[in-house]
Scaffold this active site. Structure first.
Site, PDB file in Angstrom:
ATOM      1  N   SER A 177       0.733  -1.277  -0.010  1.00 43.18           N
ATOM      2  CA  SER A 177       0.069  -0.020  -0.112  1.00 43.18           C
ATOM      3  C   SER A 177       0.678   1.360   0.077  1.00 43.18           C
ATOM      4  CB  SER A 177      -0.684  -0.041   1.291  1.00 43.18           C
ATOM      5  OG  SER A 177      -1.640   1.128   1.248  1.00 43.18           O
ATOM      6  N   TYR A 190      -1.812  -0.240  10.620  1.00 39.79           N
ATOM      7  CA  TYR A 190      -1.993  -0.661   9.245  1.00 39.79           C
ATOM      8  C   TYR A 190      -0.584  -0.507   8.637  1.00 39.79           C
ATOM      9  CZ  TYR A 190      -3.968  -1.127   4.490  1.00 39.79           C
ATOM     10  OH  TYR A 190      -4.377  -1.547   3.247  1.00 39.79           O
TER      11      TYR A 190
END
Length: 309
Positions: A177, A190
């Protein structure tokens, strides 16, 4: 003297190979890379029951691949299985797998080997996000984020990489990501898990090259936030710089990168330039840039209760 000559020779070889690699990259900017044929390849996708995983499955179905679908959501995975068959896939296998549990991954992996065969393209896509400030994030959710977003990659690689090495044929795909490249507000756990996934995938890529393991390819994907259930309510102050991407677009780009055997894929491409700026600009300028782009406030509208990809 002999050691100096050897060092000089090694340096010249390195520079020569580097120049060839650079020129090759420049050529492929103008001329598209040849795309490989994945018809008949066994493609395993984690987190296939919804979102990006479902769109990836549909893309590979149209390319004639054998699909192995993993998701903890049995109903969603069966829906994907049905959609994939309608898209033209003739061999599809759906498995209920909790990617936060190592034992579950190993058990289902053994089933796949017996019932389907050797996985040749492994796409680690499953992910979860909490979207809370670090001190408000329960310990169990932090641990689960690492179990799904990072540790699952370890156990799937251990399960399927040996056969790829033996067959001298395989492709490892890590869906990391933008949050695996830079810190983001309300995504501390995250980001940490995605940084770990990126570092692991890159390390294994280098390891396979250093050990001269032929035929093992790696693709590491770092997209900006995607319009799936994971990031419902997510917004960005400057969509041109940091857009929230459509999953269909991301799936198309990922499959294209796999077919071209690209190692890195940043979406959108300008993320690469932003990461370059991050590496050279003073910290205070980076903070100002982040504030301007909305990176520090990108999650202000975010609402999630341990949503998964």
């Amino acid at each position: 003297m002999a050691s100096k000559l050897k060092s000089t020779k090694e340096l010249m070889v390195f520079l020569g190979k580097s120049m060839i690699a650079f020129l090759e990259s420049m050529i492929f900017i103008i001329v598209p890379r040849p795309r490989k044929n994945v018809a008949g390849e066994i493609v395993l996708i984690t987190g296939s029951g919804s979102g990006l995983g479902r769109f990836l499955a549909l893309r590979f179905a149209r390319l004639g691949s054998v699909l192995v679908l993993w998701d903890i959501n049995k109903e969603g995975n069966e829906d994907t299985c049905r959609m994939v068959r309608e898209a033209g896939a003739t061999r599809v296998y759906a498995y209920t797998c909790d990617c936060s549990q190592k034992e579950n991954i190993y058990r289902v992996a053994e089933q796949v080997k017996k019932e389907v065969g050797d996985v040749s393209i492994l796409i680690n896509n499953a992910g979860i996000v909490t979207g809370k400030s670090f001190l408000d994030c329960p310990d169990e959710l932090i641990e689960k984020a690492f179990d799904v977003n990072f540790k699952a990659h370890l156990w799937t690689y251990k399960s399927f990489l040996p056969a790829m090495i033996a067959n001298k044929h395989g492709h490892l795909v890590c869906i990391s990501s933008l949050a695996g490249l830079t810190g983001v507000n309300k995504l501390a756990d995250y980001c940490a898990s995605k940084f770990a996934a990126f570092g692991f995938a890159e390390s294994i890529c280098i390891e396979t090259i250093a050990q001269k393991l032929k035929g093992i390819k790696t693709t590491i994907v770092c997209p900006c936030f995607i319009k799936t259930g994971m990031f419902e309510g997510c917004s960005t102050a400057h969509p041109f710089l940091l857009p929230v991407l459509e999953p269909e677009y991301v799936a198309d780009k990922i499959v294209d990168a796999i077919l071209q055997e690209k190692i890195y894929l940043n979406l959108p491409k300008r993320i690469s330039f932003l990461m370059f700026l991050k590496s050279i600009l003073p910290v205070k300028v980076l903070v100002l840039l982040a504030e301007y782009m909305g990176a520090l406030n990108v999650m202000d509208g975010f609402v999630s209760k341990n949503k998964k990809n």
